[in-house]
Scaffold this motif. Structure first.
Motif, PDB file in Angstrom:
ATOM      1  N   THR A 233      13.514  55.101  58.835  1.00 21.72           N
ATOM      2  CA  THR A 233      14.404  55.757  59.771  1.00 21.72           C
ATOM      3  C   THR A 233      15.590  56.362  58.815  1.00 21.72           C
ATOM      4  O   THR A 233      15.387  56.409  57.693  1.00 21.72           O
ATOM      5  N   ILE A 234      16.245  57.450  59.401  1.00 21.01           N
ATOM      6  CA  ILE A 234      17.274  57.880  58.586  1.00 21.01           C
ATOM      7  C   ILE A 234      18.227  56.977  57.913  1.00 21.01           C
ATOM      8  O   ILE A 234      18.731  57.014  56.480  1.00 21.01           O
ATOM      9  N   ASN A 235      18.388  55.746  58.402  1.00 21.34           N
ATOM     10  CA  ASN A 235      19.341  54.604  57.776  1.00 21.34           C
ATOM     11  C   ASN A 235      18.476  54.107  56.903  1.00 21.34           C
ATOM     12  O   ASN A 235      19.303  52.919  56.050  1.00 21.34           O
ATOM     13  N   ALA A 236      17.405  54.234  56.555  1.00 21.13           N
ATOM     14  CA  ALA A 236      16.745  53.285  55.723  1.00 21.13           C
ATOM     15  C   ALA A 236      15.998  54.153  54.667  1.00 21.13           C
ATOM     16  O   ALA A 236      15.334  53.559  53.772  1.00 21.13           O
ATOM     17  N   LYS A 237      16.726  55.415  54.447  1.00 23.42           N
ATOM     18  CA  LYS A 237      16.225  56.331  53.367  1.00 23.42           C
ATOM     19  C   LYS A 237      16.365  55.514  52.057  1.00 23.42           C
ATOM     20  O   LYS A 237      17.522  54.988  51.908  1.00 23.42           O
ATOM     21  N   GLY A 238      15.634  55.799  50.990  1.00 23.62           N
ATOM     22  CA  GLY A 238      15.891  55.169  49.775  1.00 23.62           C
ATOM     23  C   GLY A 238      14.873  53.829  49.557  1.00 23.62           C
ATOM     24  O   GLY A 238      14.865  53.378  48.365  1.00 23.62           O
ATOM     25  N   GLY A 241      12.485  54.054  47.341  1.00 25.32           N
ATOM     26  CA  GLY A 241      12.807  54.763  46.059  1.00 25.32           C
ATOM     27  C   GLY A 241      12.450  56.281  46.282  1.00 25.32           C
ATOM     28  O   GLY A 241      11.946  56.644  47.312  1.00 25.32           O
ATOM     29  N   ARG A 242      12.841  57.116  45.167  1.00 26.85           N
ATOM     30  CA  ARG A 242      12.743  58.509  45.359  1.00 26.85           C
ATOM     31  C   ARG A 242      11.040  58.952  45.139  1.00 26.85           C
ATOM     32  O   ARG A 242      10.662  58.724  44.197  1.00 26.85           O
ATOM     33  N   PRO A 370      22.406  63.502  41.037  1.00 29.83           N
ATOM     34  CA  PRO A 370      21.138  62.828  41.418  1.00 29.83           C
ATOM     35  C   PRO A 370      21.185  61.419  42.108  1.00 29.83           C
ATOM     36  O   PRO A 370      20.669  60.895  42.660  1.00 29.83           O
ATOM     37  N   GLU A 371      22.358  60.782  41.787  1.00 35.10           N
ATOM     38  CA  GLU A 371      22.772  59.515  42.272  1.00 35.10           C
ATOM     39  C   GLU A 371      23.723  59.611  43.305  1.00 35.10           C
ATOM     40  O   GLU A 371      24.245  58.421  43.801  1.00 35.10           O
ATOM     41  N   GLN A 391      16.096  59.621  48.604  1.00 36.40           N
ATOM     42  CA  GLN A 391      17.155  59.143  47.789  1.00 36.40           C
ATOM     43  C   GLN A 391      16.572  57.934  46.856  1.00 36.40           C
ATOM     44  O   GLN A 391      15.525  57.446  47.174  1.00 36.40           O
ATOM     45  N   PRO A 392      17.211  57.407  45.709  1.00 35.20           N
ATOM     46  CA  PRO A 392      16.754  56.639  44.792  1.00 35.20           C
ATOM     47  C   PRO A 392      16.917  55.387  45.223  1.00 35.20           C
ATOM     48  O   PRO A 392      16.351  54.286  44.847  1.00 35.20           O
TER      49      PRO A 392
END
Length: 532
Positions: A233-238, A241-242, A370-371, A391-392
């Motif tokens: 989901t959107i809130n679980a991005k990363g 890892g990237r 990048p961070e 996202q990383p």
């Protein structure tokens, strides 16, 4: 000590609160008597809605509850929208407010800031709302709030204290340490059954939601050992890892991912509502799961919502993933990377006309910062970022375009994020329409010297609603807005600003941003599109 002093001491010494957001009022001055000698940073927003959004951004980025001190009546109705957003996304937020004297409650005497029943008004946007009638009960009520934050499905909690109790004398509790609480684990037998289903699956799929953000390592290892494509989901991005080979991103509303989902024979969904604004942002009810669905959630009610569950497990996402991982000591081989790559090729996001305008924008941001933590409002770049951005790590991408879907969230939430993680750059993604809801919080950014980059996409109005009106044959009304001069406004707040119209100009502006202060970059949408 007084009740107000005890409250601040409990927050600091028992619950390690280091930051609070609030606007002092005549009903809350006693709280500030308790606050002045404590090692807690007080941030003054310019509106109570801003206080709530800042607390929300602080909580999402840090993982700790955001705390607000709010006055009676209008302060509470002002913050209600921010509480609604936090409730929709299960964000821990403690809202402590004043309320009228105990002997006047519910009497309709026209007292200052009086509501017929403030507690009932706020109960609908809180996990619970409590009126403190005995100062000796304060430690217990606070413990209940933090029990929700640490061991249940989090969300806003509201505690209101009558103004005649703030100065009331109270004895501190004999022991300061709080109870040690742990989140529940799923039933071991049923978890073993789920593992067997996943082991036998030929076309498994994993769906990870915001409930998993604190267990990124276990989530990534399990996905890899299952060799299964994974949508977040959107809130679980990363979480993975990237640019992970098994990551399909937050693209479950797009045809290629939906086809994969329909073909999956076993689906593992962890810490996700499977709700409309993550899985059906095209709003056609087209996300369908035909295989056996295994769901894990800390909230039992979620297990029976939105999709037909074959096996539901109540428990914390982190503990569940760790225990499930033990059932897969070695990796399975089922062509997960190849299946995921085929879906990504079919998606072709970077050449999709719906997103192509924003591909160079996020490429420029990624190269320069990048961070960075990216915090978004409801605006065109954010709608694209939901699909494009990788996202990383978790807790570095969130916005208000999903769930409750409020406007005005991006700027103040980004300030909260900057307070929570000062070592990371923070970018607020806002539009010229939505930013007007909370533009006054630019003053807070300047006052607190928060080095947030405010990336303002200026397309002269509510573009999303314009397109929606056009698509449904409704004449445009109320969507073509007269915008202010954002450069002059930023200058008036004491904030540096620039205007750009191309990726090269954006890169230059980011390279020359000031240190230790906010910076507004206004992107002329028309010029940007012409430059491309």
């Amino acid at each position: 000590m007084t009740c107000a002093e005890l409250l601040i001491r409990l927050l600091r010494e028992r619950y390690a609160v280091d930051t609070v957001f609030g606007i002092p009022g005549v009903h809350t001055v006693e709280l500030y008597r308790g606050l002045e000698d404590q090692a807690i940073r007080h941030v003054t927003p310019r509106h109570e809605q801003g206080a709530g959004f800042m607390a929300d951004g602080y909580a999402r980025t840090s993982g700790k509850p955001g705390v607000c001190l709010i006055i009676t009546g209008p302060g509470m109705t002002n913050i209600a929208t921010a509480m609604g957003q936090a409730l929709a996304d299960s964000v821990p937020m403690l809202v402590i407010s004043s309320v009228n004297r105990r002997d006047t409650l519910g009497r309709g005497q026209g007292r200052l800031h009086e509501l017929p029943c403030q507690q009932q008004t706020l109960a609908g946007v809180a996990r619970f709302s409590h009126t403190l009638l005995d100062p000796e009960a304060l430690p217990e009520v606070l413990a209940r709030a933090f029990a929700v934050f640490s061991s249940a499905r989090p969300g806003p909690v509201h505690i209101e204290i009558p103004i005649d109790l703030f100065a009331a004398p109270v004895a501190p509790p004999a022991q300061w340490p709080g109870a040690r609480l742990y989140r529940p684990a799923p039933d071991p037998a049923r978890l073993a059954e789920a593992a067997e289903w996943l082991r036998e699956a030929e076309r498994p799929l994993v769906l990870l939601g915001g409930g998993c953000v604190d267990t990124a390592k276990s989530a990534r290892q399990l996905v890899e050992r299952l060799d299964a494509p994974c949508a977040t989901t959107i809130n679980a991005k990363g979480l993975l890892g990237r640019d992970h080979s098994l990551d399909l991103g937050a693209n479950t509303a797009l045809p290629a991912v939906r086809e994969l989902a329909r073909e999956a024979d076993v689906i593992l969904a962890v810490g996700t509502e499977l709700g409309e604004t993550d899985y059906d942002v095209v709003f056609d009810d087209g996300f369908a799961l035909t295989g056996r669905l295994i769901r894990i959630d800390i909230d039992a009610e979620q297990l029976v919502r939105n999709q037909a569950t074959a096996l539901g497990l109540v428990g914390d996402a982190g503990r569940a993933l760790e225990l499930l991982l033990a059932h897969f000591p070695t990796s399975l081989t089922r062509g997960g990377a190849q299946r995921s790559r085929a879906v990504r090729e079919a998606l072709a996001l970077e050449s999709d006309p719906a997103f192509s305008t924003f591909v160079p924008l996020f490429a420029t941001l990624r190269e320069a910062l990048p961070e960075a933590v990216l915090v978004g409002d409801s605006t065109a770049p954010v709608y694209a970022a939901n699909h494009l951005v990788s996202q990383p790590a978790p807790r570095r991408f969130f916005n208000a375009s999903t769930g409750y879907g409020t406007l005005g969230y991006g700027l103040p939430a980004a300030l909260g994020a900057a307070l929570a993680r000062p070592e990371l750059p923070v970018v607020a993604l806002v539009g010229d329409g939505g930013v007007m809801f909370t533009l006054s919080e630019l003053a807070t950014a300047v006052e607190e010297r928060l080095p947030v980059v405010v990336l303002l996409w200026h397309n002269a109005g509510y573009e999303e609603i314009r397109r929606y009106m056009d698509a449904h044959g409704v004449a445009r009304l109320g969507v073509d807005l007269k915008a202010p001069d954002f450069q002059q406004l930023a200058s008036g707040f004491g904030c540096a600003a620039s205007r750009v119209g191309s990726p090269h100009e954006l890169a230059t502006a980011l390279a020359n941003r000031p240190s230790g202060a906010p910076y507004l970059i206004e992107v002329d949408a028309c010029a940007w599109q012409n430059a491309l």
